[in-house]
Structures are given as C-alpha cells and as structure tokens.
Design a protein around this motif. Structure first.
Motif: not given
Length: 370
Positions: A241-265
């Motif tokens: 569904k494309g709701i979990l992605k790992v980029g160079r800067l951040m890891t992107y995901h959806i929690v419930g009804s909120n979009a979130r991003a984790i700084p990879n650093t």
C-alpha cells in the motif's frame, strides 16, 4: 508526498469511519427514546389506550392476571437439567375506568410465580390482590409466543374474531428500572461516541489534519519540505500500500490516521520479529514485523510487513545505508539496550558519523541534534 499520504489515509479510514457512523446512528437512534424515557420517567401502563401501546418503557402496579400460558426455560449443557426462567401471564390494559381495553401479556422472572399464581386465583374469585410493581419495555410477541397466547385465549372461550378485537400481540418484558436505565443510556451513549468518532475520523482524513504530525516530524528533524518530498519520491517501499518507505533522510509510515516520519539519523536499533498464530494447537498464520527504535521513541515502532523476505530486504537496506543502526536481534542486545543504553549506543550509534544526503541539494546533512 503530502497529497499521496492524504489519499492513502482517506482510503484507509473511509470504511472504518462509515462503519462507525452507521453503527453509531443505529445504536443512538434505536435507543434514543428508551434512553429519554429511562431518564424522563416511565409511562403508566394503565393510562395507555390500546392504540398507544407500542414499544414504550412502562411501569404498572399489577393487581389482576388471568393465568400463565407459556414458560421460558434454560438447559444446563453439563448436567442436562432444565429450569424455568420466565413465565408469560395474561393481563389486560387500562384501569378500572377504562372504556376500551385489551388482553395482552406480561413476561416476568420465575421468582414471581407464586405471587402471580395466587393473583390468578384471586382474579377468578373476584378478589383484588395486593399490587405487585413491575417495570419493563413493551415488545411484540414473536410468532411462536403469539401462537401459544392465541391458543390459550381460545381455551378461555374467545373466537378468532374475539381475539382480533379483544387482544394485542404485545407483552411487557420485565426489567429492573435501574438496570434498564443504565443499559439504555450506555447503548445510546456508545452510539453517540461511535457516531462522533466516525465523523471526526472521516473529517480528519479528508481535511488534511492527518498530515499535521508529519509536518512536525519534518520540522523537528531540521529538513525542508522540498527535501523530504524529493526523498520520499526515491524512498524504497516495503509495503504494497506504500505506507512504509525508507528514504535517505527519513522513514515514512502511517499510524492509525496520521502520517509520520522518523529521522534516519536518530535510529538506534532495528530487527525482525516473527509471531506464529495457533488455534487449538493448529498453526493458523504467521505475522512478520520490523521493530525500529530511535531516540525520539525509545520504546520502539512496530511495522508489519507481508513476509520474511520483505523484512530481510528492509533490514539489509537499513544496514547498508545507515551504519550507525544496530541491525539484528539477540537476547544480549535486548538486555544491553534495556539495562545499559549508554553501552548499547557505543556499539554503533556513537561511533559512526550520522550523515544523510539531501536529495535536493545533494549535499551531506549532518545530524543537527548533535
């Protein structure tokens, strides 16, 4: 990116939101009048005219009845014993001054049998019994219940025409006033909560407030939205569904009804968990998750993935591109992480330079939080 996340959250929320709205409407609407009458006051059954009797909550001080015609029983599945739980008695509507009345039914717990049977005898002997107070909800007799009622009325000498003219296919279903009040208020309140939650959830997804925390994550990490947009386009997806992605800067995901991003650093540790599900000892399925721990959420994030191959691919990618992250699980690592976090961070986090590449400027972006 933001439009895509908004669309995915809306699609993911719409079914549950509409379901909550429909269930909430059903519960609240179905129980609204009962909840109202349970608080405002029960109707006096003797003051209701035959055409007014439908599904009200009522109270009655019963002094007459014309006998029981049906028992409700329950069977103990272990012992096979059968006991009577409720009895159906024939009563009539109105009070002593009523010019228009009908025969109908009251269903009472078996503990009232002795009192009700004595009242039956008094009724046929034209002796008024001491009143027994009852409260309950008026319900319609089902097909089987009505057939017994009709047969009994025929035994009492009524014809089909008499039954049509002189009876009502309803009964008072006895219930404690306190218990019914609590029940109907809970059902009505639960319905309203579901209704409001469903509307709020749908409005949040459609209105874009579900992206608020994502923007906060980006700002807190010190990145521009343009950089993150570019990073997201090139990010590796680990979910259909494309709701979990790992980029160079951040890891992107959806929690419930909120979009979130984790700084990879800020990531410290990542590993796979596998849970085997069994029912009565028989394997029914396996769930695969990626656990990620970071400085901002040291208790960790759980990301479900479809299978073990995807889990391994994601961990391999993290291991290759984020050298400061400890990848893999052992009991010793868990103990070290929980008991001596400083020592755990010395394994990689504090000994590797945390550098991510800005996909817009193509320049290294050091960890801006030290």
């Amino acid at each position: 990116m933001f439009a895509e996340f908004k669309s995915k959250i809306l699609k993911g929320s719409i079914f549950i939101s509409i379901l909550c709205i429909l269930i909430g409407l059903g519960l609240a609407g179905w129980n609204a009048m009962d909840a109202f009458y349970s608080v405002a006051g029960y109707k006096d059954f003797t003051q209701l005219k035959p055409e007014e009797i439908k599904n009200q909550l009522v109270k009655v001080d019963l002094t007459e009845n014309f006998g029981s015609y049906l028992e409700e029983q329950s069977k103990n599945s272990k012992t096979g014993s059968v006991k009577t739980t409720h009895l159906y008695y024939i009563i009539w509507t109105g009070d002593d001054n009523a010019e228009d009345w009908r025969y109908m039914t009251i269903k009472v717990p078996a503990r009232y049998a002795k009192q009700m049977d004595a009242m039956t005898d008094n009724t046929y002997n034209e002796i008024r019994s001491e009143a027994i107070p009852f409260t309950g909800k008026i319900k319609k007799l089902d097909k089987e219940e009505y057939s017994y009622f009709k047969s009994t009325m025929k035994e009492l000498g009524l014809t089909d025409a008499d039954i049509e003219a002189m009876t009502l296919p309803y009964y008072i279903d006895y219930g404690s006033q306190t218990a019914m009040t609590v029940l109907y208020l809970l059902l009505f309140g639960g319905g309203m909560v579901l209704l409001i939650y469903g509307i709020f959830r749908l409005a949040k997804a459609a209105g874009g407030s579900s992206l608020k925390k994502l923007r906060q994550d980006i700002a807190a990490a010190g990145y521009t939205e343009a950089a993150v947009e570019a990073d997201y386009r090139d990010a590796q997806s680990y979910d259909k569904k494309g709701i979990l992605k790992v980029g160079r800067l951040m890891t992107y995901h959806i929690v419930g009804s909120n979009a979130r991003a984790i700084p990879n650093t800020k990531m410290m540790w990542a590993y796979q968990t596998t849970v085997t599900h069994r029912t009565n000892g028989v394997k029914t399925g396996t769930t695969y998750n990626i656990m990620i721990f970071d400085e901002l959420t040291p208790k960790g994030h759980t990301f479900p993935v479809a299978n073990e191959s995807i889990a391994k691919d994601m961990l391999t990618h993290i291991n290759a591109t984020l050298p400061w992250v400890v990848v893999g699980y052992t009991d010793e690592l868990k103990k070290l992480y929980n008991k001596d976090r400083t020592q755990f961070l010395q394994l990689r986090y504090n000994t590797c330079e945390h550098i991510a590449t800005d996909p817009v400027a193509e320049q290294p972006v050091p960890d801006n939080q030290g």
